[in-house]
Design an enzyme around this catalytic site. Structure first.
Site, short mmCIF file in Angstrom:
data_model
loop_
_atom_site.label_atom_id
_atom_site.label_comp_id
_atom_site.label_asym_id
_atom_site.label_seq_id
_atom_site.Cartn_x
_atom_site.Cartn_y
_atom_site.Cartn_z
N MET A 188 0.79 -1.22 0.00
CA MET A 188 0.00 0.00 0.00
C MET A 188 0.84 1.29 0.00
O MET A 188 0.44 2.29 0.56
CB MET A 188 -0.95 0.00 1.21
CG MET A 188 -1.93 -1.17 1.21
SD MET A 188 -2.95 -1.25 -0.28
CE MET A 188 -4.10 0.08 0.06
N LEU A 226 4.88 3.90 -5.37
CA LEU A 226 6.31 3.85 -5.69
C LEU A 226 6.60 4.92 -6.74
O LEU A 226 5.84 5.10 -7.69
CB LEU A 226 6.67 2.46 -6.21
CG LEU A 226 6.53 1.36 -5.15
CD1 LEU A 226 6.57 -0.02 -5.80
CD2 LEU A 226 7.60 1.48 -4.08
N HIS A 236 -4.26 -6.01 -9.09
CA HIS A 236 -5.27 -5.01 -8.74
C HIS A 236 -6.65 -5.67 -8.88
O HIS A 236 -6.91 -6.36 -9.86
CB HIS A 236 -5.15 -3.81 -9.68
CG HIS A 236 -6.13 -2.73 -9.36
ND1 HIS A 236 -5.99 -1.90 -8.27
CD2 HIS A 236 -7.30 -2.38 -9.94
CE1 HIS A 236 -7.02 -1.08 -8.21
NE2 HIS A 236 -7.83 -1.35 -9.21
C1 GRF Z 1 -5.98 -7.65 -3.09
O1 GRF Z 1 -7.34 -7.45 -3.40
C2 GRF Z 1 -5.12 -7.07 -4.17
O2 GRF Z 1 -5.67 -7.17 -5.43
C3 GRF Z 1 -5.02 -5.63 -3.76
O3 GRF Z 1 -4.94 -5.65 -2.37
C4 GRF Z 1 -5.57 -6.83 -1.87
C5 GRF Z 1 -4.53 -7.55 -1.06
O4 GRF Z 1 -5.06 -8.68 -0.42
N1 GRF Z 1 -3.92 -4.99 -4.42
P1 GRF Z 1 -4.06 -9.75 0.20
O5 GRF Z 1 -3.18 -9.01 1.20
O6 GRF Z 1 -3.28 -10.36 -0.91
O7 GRF Z 1 -4.95 -10.74 0.89
#
Ligand code: GRF
Length: 216
Positions: free
Chosen positions: A92, A95, A111
């Site tokens: 999160m 970059l 995503h």
């Molecule tokens: C997933 O929905 C991914 O697509 C998004 O963030 C979420 C991460 O979930 N970028 P996890 O930590 O892999 O369970």
């Protein structure tokens, strides 16, 4: 077969990370997961990675003065491990172009939408509000603009009339757990090539179990 040294960057629960780790347990999988790095100490995925016997580190962005210093530390850690592919899995932090360009076509992200629809946060709520009939996920090469970059794999799932955010995100997440290992397999085995910012895939493959984009 030379298995590509791969790192996974996380910030949270790490279910996609787990899917990649599980896929890489197969000796025939062309990537090996060398390390999981989180930017926060409380990422649930760290425990899961440790449980799977994968080396973990925390590079806490709050410990650095500014994005450049944080990214320099991240870059250094990845290079020290000889990392060849970096997978963002619920990482999160934005970059910067400097970091992204240093990992050009070696940095991939998942995503939870069918990009270019619904980049950014709250994708499922926005998909429901828009009344789309299909949702899904996208694995793509990372470019400096968030949630943009050449698409490697997409998986589509239906949106059902009774769906709410929880039910839709669960259906998409199940698709993510198939799409991400497939994408990493394609990238690590050298079957993807980016030509004019579109991904060409060589060799045949018929993924089953969900609607994934057809591969040649
Ligand atoms: C997933 O929905 C991914 O697509 C998004 O963030 C979420 C991460 O979930 N970028 P996890 O930590 O892999 O369970």
């Amino acid at each position: 077969m030379e298995r590509k040294a791969t790192a996974i960057l996380i910030s949270g629960r790490g279910s996609n990370m787990q899917a990649l780790i599980d896929a890489a347990k197969d000796a025939d999988f062309p990537a090996r997961i060398v390390r999981v790095i989180s930017n926060t100490w409380d990422a649930g995925g760290l425990k899961r990675a440790e449980g799977a016997g994968i080396a973990t580190s925390v590079i806490d962005h709050r410990a650095f003065k500014g994005r450049a210093a944080f990214e320099a530390a991240l870059d250094q850690a990845l290079r020290a491990d000889g990392i060849e592919i970096v997978c963002l899995a619920g990482f999160m932090r934005l970059l910067t172009a400097g970091f992204v360009e240093g990992w050009h076509d070696k940095l991939i992200n998942i995503h939870p939408s069918l990009l270019p629809a619904f980049p950014g946060l709250d994708t499922h709520a926005r998909a429901l509000a828009a009344g789309v009939r299909f949702a899904g996920c996208t694995v793509h090469y990372v470019r400096p603009t968030m949630d943009e970059g050449p698409i490697i794999v997409q998986a589509a799932v239906p949106v059902l009339p009774e769906d709410d955010e929880a039910s839709l995100s669960a259906r998409v997440l199940a698709a993510e757990h198939k799409a991400y290992p497939l994408a990493l397999r394609l990238v690590a085995s050298g079957r993807t090539q980016v030509v004019r910012e579109r991904v060409q895939i060589s060799g045949g493959e018929a993924p089953d179990g969900l609607v994934l984009n057809p591969l040649p």
